[in-house]
Design an enzyme around this catalytic site. Structure first.
Site, PDB file in Angstrom:
ATOM      1  CG  HIS A  18      35.088   6.219  37.967  1.00  0.00           C
ATOM      2  ND1 HIS A  18      34.939   7.441  38.607  1.00  0.00           N
ATOM      3  CD2 HIS A  18      34.952   6.465  36.646  1.00  0.00           C
ATOM      4  CE1 HIS A  18      34.720   8.381  37.705  1.00  0.00           C
ATOM      5  NE2 HIS A  18      34.718   7.816  36.507  1.00  0.00           N
ATOM      6  N   PRO A  19      34.692   1.282  38.567  1.00  0.00           N
ATOM      7  CG  PRO A  19      33.931  -0.629  37.437  1.00  0.00           C
ATOM      8  CD  PRO A  19      33.856   0.878  37.411  1.00  0.00           C
TER       9      PRO A  19
END
Length: 528
Positions: free
Chosen positions: A466-467
């Site tokens: 989930h960057p």
């Protein structure tokens, strides 16, 4: 869910012909955000749109993409860019480098929605309050709610959910038996049983909504792009790597891109919109000379526009797994493996949940121990304080970026995980799970002190993929885009993907990216 998907290949427009046309809007990146924008913008027949995607067309993705339980293996295929981080700080203060963390990212039409674990959940409403910390206007949860609703047809029919969006979302109708036992164990351990953990209003444990329809994955391409490919005002070029942005004065007027060794140019009469994700969008800005002056100089890139926030503020959800062996055989998976989650607070004084616990119906591979039959309880700090960077080493569009999320460099993130481990262990010890013959293999019940568990958290974890944050939204000097998603100080250029998220929401991020793209489409239509 009874709606069936009928996948069809994504055609590619000849890059020669696309380069000879002037489009109204050029989209760079065909992931979740790019698919949404391509579909929504071309609802207006007088708006001509080009979508560039560096990866393959849908027909080039592995067949296993559509089979929900197969997603863990997709990281080892060409559907993943194969990024890894620099060695992470393991907290030992030794000369030995810490772990490099794989950061799977979708390579093809649909982007990461084609390889992710298919969880579709809004962050808890309190986590969006932080988006205003740098002056962002109009991005609170209530502001985003109409766009969340626009994305979905939620089979639950819960209050506040959408009923006519392209994505059909809902929990598994028959979750894995071991996951139901974990859910019952959570309730027995004193945790709240939520009704709609995906809606952004509740805390507690419940089955989570998934992008699975008729037993198949529903990606952004399936839901948004494929149904509109025959529109005459939409062109799609795959295998198209964006080299740099083109400017006339301070206005962005197009994109230079490469296809099979040949260089092409696409011009935009109105705007270029970056939808290449938290890694791709920041890289393109940096290669185009937009970013921190010193870092660009070190990379050998001539400064075009100083914008110190580009590539900064990178953060992600790390996932720390507690792996359990069971004497009782765990049934084979037919969903996404992680069908039930919990959102909870690591400390009672917090104003909202900052932890997610996810139950997974397979024992995840772990360097501490290997398990043939069992399950995993994952613990992830949802509101991490640690912040890192993305950098480039040159203007070469095919060079890998330098990715450093700086996981667990803020001790508060470790503290949150330790709170989650305590809850996970309470659940595993519940009487409802006793009939499964549960044994914690990793980290192992002999690890009980905070120092040892903290070391485990820092060294035996993975990215939750989930960057966010490298082109952060706001109105101050460290923001990259303003409240209308326009790149600060430039004209004709916006960013509309997960990179603009200034502070990660307290849940999986894909639903939020869809909502950002829906709002971006509205902003672009208003500007037109």
């Amino acid at each position: 869910m009874d709606r069936q998907l009928t996948p069809r290949p994504t055609p590619s427009t000849d890059p020669e012909s696309s380069g000879n046309r002037v489009y109204d809007i050029v989209l760079v990146g065909g992931g979740s955000a790019g698919c949404v924008l391509a579909a929504r913008l071309t609802e207006h027949p007088d708006l001509h749109v080009l979508l560039l995607e560096a990866g393959t067309a849908a027909s080039g993705l592995p067949d296993t993409v559509a089979f929900p339980p197969a997603w863990p293996a997709l990281g080892a295929t060409e559907a993943n860019w194969g990024d890894t981080t620099v060695p992470q700080n393991d907290g030992s203060h030794s000369a030995r480098p810490g772990p490099r963390i794989a950061l799977p990212r979708g390579r093809g039409v649909g982007g990461s929605s084609a390889i992710n674990a298919m969880v579709f959940a809004r962050g808890h409403h309190t986590s969006y309050d932080r988006w205003a910390d740098h002056g962002a206007k109009g991005w609170a949860f209530d502001d985003l709610l109409p766009y969340f609703q626009r994305t979905e047809t939620a089979v639950s029919g819960a209050p506040g959910r959408g009923s006519s969006g392209p994505l059909t979302v809902g929990p598994m109708t028959d979750p894995n038996e071991v996951l139901l036992a974990c859910l019952a164990g959570a309730v027995e351990a004193g945790q709240r049983r939520a009704s709609d953990i995906s809606g952004g209003l509740e805390e507690g444990f419940a089955p989570v909504d998934l992008n699975i329809v008729g037993g198949r994955r529903q990606s952004a391409a399936d839901a948004y792009l494929t149904p509109v490919l025959d529109r005459p005002n939409l062109d799609v070029v795959t295998g198209a790597t964006a080299h740099r942005l083109l400017f006339e004065g301070e206005r962005c007027v197009g994109v230079e891109f490469g296809v099979q060794g040949r260089v092409h140019t696409a011009r935009a009469a109105r705007e270029v919109v970056l939808t290449a994700g938290s890694l791709g969008s920041a890289q393109l800005l940096l290669r185009s000379g937009i970013g921190p002056e010193r870092e660009l100089r070190e990379a050998g890139v001539e400064l075009f526009h100083a914008l110190p926030g580009v590539g900064r503020n990178l953060h992600d959800h790390p996932l720390v797994n507690l792996v359990h062996r069971t004497r009782r055989t765990v049934p084979p998976a037919h969903g996404n493996h992680g069908e039930i989650i919990g959102l909870l607070r690591s400390a009672p004084e917090l104003d909202g949940p900052d932890l997610q616990i996810i139950f997974i119906d397979v024992p995840f591979p772990n360097p501490v121990a290997q398990v043939d039959n069992g399950f995993t309880i994952g613990v992830s700090p949802m509101l991490p304080f640690s912040r890192g960077t993305l950098k480039i080493t040159s203007a070469d569009p095919y060079a890998a970026p330098v990715i450093d999320p700086a996981y667990f460099t803020d001790e508060r993130d470790v503290k949150a995980v330790l709170s989650g481990i305590a809850v996970a262990r309470d659940i595993a010890r519940s009487s409802v799970l006793s009939s499964w013959g549960v044994e914690e293999i990793a980290p192992g019940t002999d690890l009980t002190d905070r120092e040892s568990l903290g070391r485990y958290a820092r060294t035996v974890f993975q990215s939750y993929c989930h960057p966010v944050g490298t082109c952060a939204l706001g109105e101050d000097e460290v923001s990259v885009v303003d409240s209308a998603l326009r790149v600060r100080g430039l004209a004709g250029l916006r960013v509309a993907d997960g990179s603009v998220i200034p502070s990660i929401p307290s849940n999986n991020t894909n639903a939020t990216v869809y909502a950002i793209a829906e709002r971006a489409a509205a902003l672009l239509r208003d500007a037109a």
